[in-house]
Design a protein around this motif. Structure first.
Motif, PDB file in Angstrom:
ATOM      1  N   VAL A 281      17.124 -11.804 -28.400  1.00 31.58           N
ATOM      2  CA  VAL A 281      17.439 -11.324 -28.392  1.00 31.58           C
ATOM      3  C   VAL A 281      16.998 -12.294 -30.448  1.00 31.58           C
ATOM      4  O   VAL A 281      16.352 -11.241 -31.011  1.00 31.58           O
ATOM      5  CB  VAL A 281      18.600 -10.983 -28.810  1.00 31.58           C
ATOM      6  N   LEU A 282      17.616 -13.135 -30.296  1.00 29.70           N
ATOM      7  CA  LEU A 282      17.840 -14.154 -31.336  1.00 29.70           C
ATOM      8  C   LEU A 282      16.203 -14.745 -32.034  1.00 29.70           C
ATOM      9  O   LEU A 282      16.129 -14.062 -33.400  1.00 29.70           O
ATOM     10  CB  LEU A 282      18.027 -15.353 -31.472  1.00 29.70           C
ATOM     11  N   GLY A 283      14.576 -14.988 -30.898  1.00 30.70           N
ATOM     12  CA  GLY A 283      13.886 -14.896 -30.607  1.00 30.70           C
ATOM     13  C   GLY A 283      12.763 -13.714 -31.519  1.00 30.70           C
ATOM     14  O   GLY A 283      12.786 -13.816 -33.367  1.00 30.70           O
ATOM     15  N   VAL A 284      13.088 -12.647 -31.352  1.00 34.73           N
ATOM     16  CA  VAL A 284      12.153 -11.343 -32.088  1.00 34.73           C
ATOM     17  C   VAL A 284      12.704 -11.381 -33.359  1.00 34.73           C
ATOM     18  O   VAL A 284      11.950 -11.175 -34.170  1.00 34.73           O
ATOM     19  CB  VAL A 284      12.661 -10.495 -31.051  1.00 34.73           C
ATOM     20  N   PHE A 285      14.734 -11.836 -33.419  1.00 34.04           N
ATOM     21  CA  PHE A 285      15.114 -11.197 -34.830  1.00 34.04           C
ATOM     22  C   PHE A 285      13.991 -12.521 -35.627  1.00 34.04           C
ATOM     23  O   PHE A 285      13.858 -12.504 -36.590  1.00 34.04           O
ATOM     24  CB  PHE A 285      16.196 -11.642 -35.274  1.00 34.04           C
ATOM     25  N   SER A 286      13.899 -13.463 -35.432  1.00 27.41           N
ATOM     26  CA  SER A 286      13.529 -14.776 -35.776  1.00 27.41           C
ATOM     27  C   SER A 286      11.897 -14.331 -36.543  1.00 27.41           C
ATOM     28  O   SER A 286      11.966 -14.922 -38.228  1.00 27.41           O
ATOM     29  CB  SER A 286      13.986 -15.645 -35.507  1.00 27.41           C
ATOM     30  N   GLY A 287      11.409 -14.306 -35.316  1.00 30.31           N
ATOM     31  CA  GLY A 287       9.895 -14.057 -35.972  1.00 30.31           C
ATOM     32  C   GLY A 287      10.081 -12.966 -36.437  1.00 30.31           C
ATOM     33  O   GLY A 287       9.117 -13.012 -37.804  1.00 30.31           O
ATOM     34  N   SER A 288      10.755 -11.638 -36.390  1.00 30.57           N
ATOM     35  CA  SER A 288      10.303 -10.457 -37.859  1.00 30.57           C
ATOM     36  C   SER A 288      11.142 -11.343 -38.985  1.00 30.57           C
ATOM     37  O   SER A 288      10.626 -10.836 -40.558  1.00 30.57           O
ATOM     38  CB  SER A 288      10.945  -9.378 -36.884  1.00 30.57           C
ATOM     39  N   LEU A 289      12.291 -11.919 -39.260  1.00 25.79           N
ATOM     40  CA  LEU A 289      12.294 -12.032 -40.485  1.00 25.79           C
ATOM     41  C   LEU A 289      10.966 -13.414 -41.164  1.00 25.79           C
ATOM     42  O   LEU A 289      10.941 -13.421 -42.364  1.00 25.79           O
ATOM     43  CB  LEU A 289      13.550 -13.498 -40.448  1.00 25.79           C
ATOM     44  N   ALA A 290      11.382 -14.104 -40.502  1.00 21.68           N
ATOM     45  CA  ALA A 290       9.902 -15.080 -40.682  1.00 21.68           C
ATOM     46  C   ALA A 290       8.408 -14.487 -41.143  1.00 21.68           C
ATOM     47  O   ALA A 290       8.240 -15.049 -42.142  1.00 21.68           O
ATOM     48  CB  ALA A 290       8.922 -16.321 -39.566  1.00 21.68           C
ATOM     49  N   VAL A 291       8.439 -13.666 -40.494  1.00 22.01           N
ATOM     50  CA  VAL A 291       7.002 -12.844 -41.762  1.00 22.01           C
ATOM     51  C   VAL A 291       7.448 -12.058 -42.296  1.00 22.01           C
ATOM     52  O   VAL A 291       6.258 -12.123 -43.890  1.00 22.01           O
ATOM     53  CB  VAL A 291       6.671 -11.455 -40.114  1.00 22.01           C
ATOM     54  N   HIS A 292       8.830 -11.442 -41.978  1.00 20.17           N
ATOM     55  CA  HIS A 292       8.655 -10.599 -44.087  1.00 20.17           C
ATOM     56  C   HIS A 292       8.652 -11.171 -44.892  1.00 20.17           C
ATOM     57  O   HIS A 292       8.971 -11.400 -45.728  1.00 20.17           O
ATOM     58  CB  HIS A 292       9.984  -9.510 -43.496  1.00 20.17           C
ATOM     59  N   LEU A 293       9.872 -12.952 -44.453  1.00 18.89           N
ATOM     60  CA  LEU A 293       9.948 -13.619 -45.811  1.00 18.89           C
ATOM     61  C   LEU A 293       9.057 -14.315 -46.155  1.00 18.89           C
ATOM     62  O   LEU A 293       8.452 -14.749 -47.698  1.00 18.89           O
ATOM     63  CB  LEU A 293      11.133 -14.648 -45.313  1.00 18.89           C
ATOM     64  N   LEU A 294       7.403 -14.947 -45.403  1.00 21.77           N
ATOM     65  CA  LEU A 294       6.598 -14.796 -45.867  1.00 21.77           C
ATOM     66  C   LEU A 294       5.523 -14.049 -45.998  1.00 21.77           C
ATOM     67  O   LEU A 294       5.133 -14.596 -46.834  1.00 21.77           O
ATOM     68  CB  LEU A 294       5.577 -15.313 -44.615  1.00 21.77           C
ATOM     69  N   ARG A 295       6.087 -12.814 -46.579  1.00 23.43           N
ATOM     70  CA  ARG A 295       4.612 -11.560 -46.957  1.00 23.43           C
ATOM     71  C   ARG A 295       5.604 -11.827 -48.150  1.00 23.43           C
ATOM     72  O   ARG A 295       5.141 -10.258 -48.795  1.00 23.43           O
ATOM     73  CB  ARG A 295       4.293 -10.244 -46.118  1.00 23.43           C
ATOM     74  N   GLY A 296       6.724 -12.283 -48.126  1.00 23.10           N
ATOM     75  CA  GLY A 296       7.503 -11.148 -49.551  1.00 23.10           C
ATOM     76  C   GLY A 296       7.952  -9.711 -49.980  1.00 23.10           C
ATOM     77  O   GLY A 296       7.854  -9.123 -50.379  1.00 23.10           O
ATOM     78  N   GLU A 297       8.292  -9.634 -47.889  1.00 22.12           N
ATOM     79  CA  GLU A 297       8.718  -8.195 -47.758  1.00 22.12           C
ATOM     80  C   GLU A 297      10.487  -7.650 -47.512  1.00 22.12           C
ATOM     81  O   GLU A 297      10.671  -6.743 -47.203  1.00 22.12           O
ATOM     82  CB  GLU A 297       7.903  -7.747 -46.985  1.00 22.12           C
ATOM     83  N   PHE A 298      10.627  -9.287 -47.557  1.00 24.67           N
ATOM     84  CA  PHE A 298      12.197  -8.880 -47.228  1.00 24.67           C
ATOM     85  C   PHE A 298      13.419  -8.279 -48.324  1.00 24.67           C
ATOM     86  O   PHE A 298      12.771  -8.292 -49.234  1.00 24.67           O
ATOM     87  CB  PHE A 298      13.094 -10.286 -47.002  1.00 24.67           C
ATOM     88  N   ARG A 299      13.848  -6.774 -47.896  1.00 27.34           N
ATOM     89  CA  ARG A 299      14.171  -5.595 -48.746  1.00 27.34           C
ATOM     90  C   ARG A 299      15.670  -5.375 -47.951  1.00 27.34           C
ATOM     91  O   ARG A 299      15.577  -5.157 -46.661  1.00 27.34           O
ATOM     92  CB  ARG A 299      13.705  -4.754 -48.889  1.00 27.34           C
ATOM     93  N   TRP A 300      16.647  -5.518 -48.936  1.00 23.13           N
ATOM     94  CA  TRP A 300      18.385  -4.882 -48.167  1.00 23.13           C
ATOM     95  C   TRP A 300      17.817  -3.639 -48.005  1.00 23.13           C
ATOM     96  O   TRP A 300      17.293  -2.645 -49.199  1.00 23.13           O
ATOM     97  CB  TRP A 300      19.474  -5.359 -49.021  1.00 23.13           C
ATOM     98  N   GLU A 301      18.410  -2.650 -47.410  1.00 19.03           N
ATOM     99  CA  GLU A 301      18.718  -1.471 -46.552  1.00 19.03           C
ATOM    100  C   GLU A 301      18.988  -1.217 -46.338  1.00 19.03           C
ATOM    101  O   GLU A 301      19.666  -1.237 -45.343  1.00 19.03           O
ATOM    102  CB  GLU A 301      17.219  -1.286 -46.151  1.00 19.03           C
ATOM    103  N   GLY A 302      20.047  -0.035 -46.944  1.00 23.36           N
ATOM    104  CA  GLY A 302      21.062   0.766 -46.386  1.00 23.36           C
ATOM    105  C   GLY A 302      20.832   2.836 -45.883  1.00 23.36           C
ATOM    106  O   GLY A 302      19.463   3.102 -46.130  1.00 23.36           O
ATOM    107  N   PHE A 303      21.846   2.875 -45.744  1.00 28.56           N
ATOM    108  CA  PHE A 303      22.083   4.079 -44.740  1.00 28.56           C
ATOM    109  C   PHE A 303      21.687   5.396 -46.221  1.00 28.56           C
ATOM    110  O   PHE A 303      22.303   4.751 -47.481  1.00 28.56           O
ATOM    111  CB  PHE A 303      23.147   4.877 -43.850  1.00 28.56           C
ATOM    112  N   ARG A 304      21.399   6.625 -46.220  1.00 25.91           N
ATOM    113  CA  ARG A 304      20.833   7.066 -47.327  1.00 25.91           C
ATOM    114  C   ARG A 304      21.798   8.022 -47.761  1.00 25.91           C
ATOM    115  O   ARG A 304      21.916   8.333 -48.968  1.00 25.91           O
ATOM    116  CB  ARG A 304      19.558   8.539 -46.880  1.00 25.91           C
TER     117      ARG A 304
END
Length: 371
Positions: A281-304
């Motif tokens: 679980v921690l690995g999948v989250f960390s892998g996703s976080l790393a990609v989004h940070l490297l691509r500058g795509e990390f954005r906070w998102e909430g419910f509509r």
């Protein structure tokens, strides 16, 4: 082998699973590997590329696992999905609930871990609620309901409920021979079907399908070979190091999220262990976080809005209850379990797909009614 060696080996198993799960999460982001997305693309838009990617991953997993069974490296009965009880009712009901719920929650557990890595607070809420519902279904109120209803409707077979063992008992021949035959026919057939179409040979489809299937086999190898002890020096029993079930485990994202919540709540309890499911679980989250940070795509998102919140909460509850009842999610049963060719996994996978299609139809009906 000394106890200290077991401790070191367990740590190596956990790190190996974390690294493989990290790669799985990163690859999922890069290729958009997603069970719900694959089915939704095919049902709503007639786009089969992601479905072919998913089928390619299943083909690789089935072919690889069963060839390793044929070679004597893996034994399906040693896995979480083994045993001689064909729990068809639990798989059918739980799978349908999970499939419907993952549509309402914008993806399965794995996909929500990837979305959490992009900054989605919606995914965080879904994962927490899914984990609580799963925890209740493992040990709480809904566990009592599960154990006294669908879990009682099971068939006890004279052999392990994986298809090679069943056919070996019915038609003669060894389990290993049938594993080789079925692995080539089913796994190889799925791969051939994917590659027969031009869209199945696109780079992103090949990367997502071949890569996800290979990474899953890597986790199986770590659990069933690298972390396997024929005789634990302390208990003198067979052991699969780092697993919660004390059997071979691969990727699964419902029960392990519940285990993660339990681990956080009871962290000071000396009896609590870090497991392969938790580090995955921690690995999948960390892998996703790393990609989004490297691509500058990390954005906070909430419910509509309120309706969006309610839909995701209800879907998360269905995923938590359904994933535990079916003994796996769209990855846990739809990739890990199905690679063993277990009868329970086959029912669960079919039910997840049908539940997902039903959820997509429900959302379409809601949109049409509101319009």
């Amino acid at each position: 082998m000394q106890a200290i060696d077991v401790s070191v080996l367990t740590a190596q198993v956990l790190w190996a699973v974390f690294i493989l799960a990290f790669a799985f999460g990163a690859l999922g982001v890069r290729t958009q590997f997603c069970t719900m997305g694959a089915i939704a693309d095919a049902v709503n838009f007639g786009d089969w590329r992601r479905l072919r990617m998913w089928m390619l991953a299943i083909g690789v997993a089935v072919l690889g696992f069963n060839l390793l069974v044929a070679k004597g490296h893996f034994v399906a009965d040693q896995t979480l999905y083994g045993g001689n009880r064909w729990q068809w009712a639990s798989a059918a009901v739980g799978g349908a609930m999970f499939g419907f719920g993952m549509v309402l929650s914008s993806g399965c557990g794995s996909r929500n871990l990837q979305r959490l890595g992009s900054g989605s607070l919606k995914a965080l809420v879904v994962l927490v609620v899914m984990g609580l519902a799963a925890w209740m279904t493992l040990r709480g109120l809904t566990a009592v309901v599960r154990a006294n209803t669908v879990d009682t409707l099971a068939l006890t077979l004279s052999t392990s409920q994986d298809l090679p063992s069943v056919l070996g008992a019915l038609m003669g021949g060894s389990r290993t021979t049938w594993a080789a035959v079925l692995g080539l026919l089913i796994g190889g057939g799925l791969m051939a079907w994917v590659l027969s179409a031009r869209e199945g040979r696109e780079a992103v489809v090949l990367a997502g399908g071949l890569g996800s299937g290979a990474l899953l086999l890597g986790v199986w190898w770590v659990s069933l070979q690298f972390g396997h002890l024929a005789e634990h020096p302390e208990t003198l029993e067979e052991a699969f190091l780092g697993t919660a079930s004390r059997r071979g485990e691969a990727l699964n994202f419902v029960g392990p999220v519940a285990q993660g919540l339990e681990w956080l709540v009871f962290f000071t309890d000396a009896g609590r262990r870090t497991t392969t499911g938790l580090v995955a679980v921690l690995g999948v989250f960390s892998g996703s976080l790393a990609v989004h940070l490297l691509r500058g795509e990390f954005r906070w998102e909430g419910f509509r809005d309120t309706a969006d919140t309610a839909r995701h909460l209800f879907g998360a509850v269905l995923m938590g209850i359904g994933g535990v009842t079916a003994m796996g999610c769209s990855i846990g049963q739809g990739l890990s379990g199905i690679s063993t060719l277990g009868l329970t996994s086959m029912v669960a996978l079919a039910a997840i797909v049908l539940g997902c299609v039903g959820g997509l139809r429900f959302l379409t009906w809601q949109l049409e009614r509101s319009a």
